[in-house]
Enzyme design. Structure first.
Site, PDB file in Angstrom:
ATOM      1  N   ASP A 110      16.606  74.748  20.629  1.00  0.00           N
ATOM      2  CA  ASP A 110      17.514  73.763  20.350  1.00  0.00           C
ATOM      3  C   ASP A 110      17.198  72.548  20.940  1.00  0.00           C
ATOM      4  O   ASP A 110      16.305  72.433  21.851  1.00  0.00           O
ATOM      5  CB  ASP A 110      18.754  74.077  20.892  1.00  0.00           C
ATOM      6  CG  ASP A 110      19.669  75.247  20.100  1.00  0.00           C
ATOM      7  OD1 ASP A 110      18.966  75.698  19.103  1.00  0.00           O
ATOM      8  OD2 ASP A 110      20.812  75.416  20.345  1.00  0.00           O
ATOM      9  N   ASP A 111      17.667  71.311  20.396  1.00  0.00           N
ATOM     10  CA  ASP A 111      17.654  70.150  21.228  1.00  0.00           C
ATOM     11  C   ASP A 111      16.378  69.089  20.887  1.00  0.00           C
ATOM     12  O   ASP A 111      16.378  67.931  21.379  1.00  0.00           O
ATOM     13  CB  ASP A 111      17.734  70.184  22.591  1.00  0.00           C
ATOM     14  CG  ASP A 111      19.301  70.478  23.078  1.00  0.00           C
ATOM     15  OD1 ASP A 111      19.993  70.978  22.044  1.00  0.00           O
ATOM     16  OD2 ASP A 111      19.453  70.718  24.386  1.00  0.00           O
ATOM     17  N   HIS A 161      22.384  70.078  14.639  1.00  0.00           N
ATOM     18  CA  HIS A 161      22.942  70.323  15.866  1.00  0.00           C
ATOM     19  C   HIS A 161      23.604  68.854  16.446  1.00  0.00           C
ATOM     20  O   HIS A 161      23.439  68.687  17.627  1.00  0.00           O
ATOM     21  CB  HIS A 161      21.879  70.474  16.922  1.00  0.00           C
ATOM     22  CG  HIS A 161      22.050  71.204  18.360  1.00  0.00           C
ATOM     23  ND1 HIS A 161      23.232  72.043  18.442  1.00  0.00           N
ATOM     24  CD2 HIS A 161      21.306  70.984  19.383  1.00  0.00           C
ATOM     25  CE1 HIS A 161      23.268  72.174  19.771  1.00  0.00           C
ATOM     26  NE2 HIS A 161      22.249  71.791  20.446  1.00  0.00           N
ATOM     27  N   HIS A 165      24.374  64.752  20.022  1.00  0.00           N
ATOM     28  CA  HIS A 165      24.561  66.046  21.210  1.00  0.00           C
ATOM     29  C   HIS A 165      25.619  65.631  22.020  1.00  0.00           C
ATOM     30  O   HIS A 165      25.681  65.654  23.298  1.00  0.00           O
ATOM     31  CB  HIS A 165      23.390  66.214  21.927  1.00  0.00           C
ATOM     32  CG  HIS A 165      23.100  67.590  22.339  1.00  0.00           C
ATOM     33  ND1 HIS A 165      23.818  67.964  23.632  1.00  0.00           N
ATOM     34  CD2 HIS A 165      22.794  68.846  21.910  1.00  0.00           C
ATOM     35  CE1 HIS A 165      23.738  69.568  23.851  1.00  0.00           C
ATOM     36  NE2 HIS A 165      22.914  69.553  22.801  1.00  0.00           N
ATOM     37  N   HIS A 255      15.153  76.162  24.197  1.00  0.00           N
ATOM     38  CA  HIS A 255      15.109  74.685  24.206  1.00  0.00           C
ATOM     39  C   HIS A 255      13.909  74.028  24.163  1.00  0.00           C
ATOM     40  O   HIS A 255      12.803  74.713  24.885  1.00  0.00           O
ATOM     41  CB  HIS A 255      15.874  74.056  25.141  1.00  0.00           C
ATOM     42  CG  HIS A 255      17.415  74.452  25.185  1.00  0.00           C
ATOM     43  ND1 HIS A 255      17.761  75.588  25.808  1.00  0.00           N
ATOM     44  CD2 HIS A 255      18.531  73.890  24.891  1.00  0.00           C
ATOM     45  CE1 HIS A 255      19.095  75.514  25.677  1.00  0.00           C
ATOM     46  NE2 HIS A 255      19.547  74.425  25.100  1.00  0.00           N
TER      47      HIS A 255
HETATM   48 ZN   LIG Z   1      21.957  71.587  22.458  1.00  0.00          ZN
END
Ligand SMILES: [Zn+2]
Length: 285
Positions: A110-111, A161, A165, A255
């Site tokens: 993620d991210d 996502h 964020h 991540h």
């Molecule tokens: Zn995230």
């Protein structure tokens, strides 16, 4: 692709497209500073991210506004038919993929994308012939379109996502939640990846509004059930231990963006071949 909203606007209180765009423009700067500061996908992580996670290199730059042309990638009714509204996200591989091998696990990352860590992650996944699911942040996708294309070209899945964020995500208005999802979808498609069919909420923070909006755009909400809290850099041994506890059917969270992810990468160098050696097979969601 034409700019179009789904043909079934279920919420007549939603602002016009013009207002939504204005919100994006005006809100991007204020959101940007906080966007990735708490860029972790732990339900317990709200506001607890280390200060260095907010370094400029990890954050959306207001000086680089989203190209208005990117809006041409907005999902259309033809591209995204509304899906059934869920009351909980997917926590297990087989909740989403009932025909997946019984020993399947899914690695979600993620991210990102991050120009520092995503190429290293891709190289690691290539080395062990593992396909993963990248939950990307729209602002980062827009800034690193080449990485989005590379993720997709390598056979990984790209999930939505949100655009910046924001956390706690469920506390945003319905219009903001929709705009975050639509904008991210737009830039991901504009970058060259297939339109995501999966959505992961920042921090795993869900609400009926989030579920309804995700369904409106034909996406499935995905969560996880193995969280090494790597975003908090707890040390390579800790991350390794938590990930090594994975069982068949688990969705693992890691991540590659939002801060220094060297610990995550170091742990995965051990974990990926070890989990394969235990008989687990990796699938994309
Ligand atoms: Zn995230």
């Amino acid at each position: 692709m034409p700019i179009a909203r789904p043909s079934q606007p279920s919420d007549s209180s939603l602002p016009s497209r013009r207002r939504l765009l204005a919100w994006t423009t005006m809100g991007a700067a204020s959101l940007a500073s906080a966007a990735l500061a708490g860029c972790s996908d732990s339900a317990h992580a709200h506001g607890a991210a280390p200060a260095q996670d907010a370094s400029p290199s990890d954050s959306f730059s207001p000086a680089a506004p989203v190209d208005p042309q990117a809006a041409s990638g907005l999902p259309s009714p033809a591209a995204a038919s509304p899906a059934a509204v869920r009351t909980k996200p997917v926590f297990k591989v087989h909740d989403l993929l009932p025909n997946a091998p019984t020993d399947a696990v899914a690695l979600t990352i993620d991210d990102g994308p991050s120009p520092i860590y995503t190429p290293q992650m891709l190289a690691l996944l290539r080395k062990y012939d593992i396909k993963a699911t990248f939950s990307v942040v729209g602002s980062e996708a827009h800034a690193h379109k080449d990485l989005i294309r590379q993720i997709a070209a390598d056979g990984h899945t790209v999930a939505n996502h949100t655009m910046t964020h924001p956390q706690p995500f469920s506390h945003r208005t319905a219009a903001q939640i929709e705009q975050q999802i639509v904008d991210a979808q737009s830039v991901i498609v504009d970058a060259g990846a297939p339109a995501p069919t999966l959505f992961r909420s920042p921090g795993g923070d869900w609400s009926p509004t989030v579920f309804a909006t995700v369904a409106k755009y034909g996406m499935t909400p995905i969560d996880w059930d193995v969280d090494p809290r790597d975003w908090n850099r707890p040390g390579v041994p800790h991350i390794t231990e938590k990930l090594m506890a994975a069982h068949p059917g688990d969705i693992l969270l890691c991540h590659d963006g939002g801060g220094d992810r060297s610990q995550t990468l170091d742990a995965l160098k051990t974990v990926l071949p070890a989990l394969k050696a235990k008989g687990l097979s990796f699938v994309t969601l």
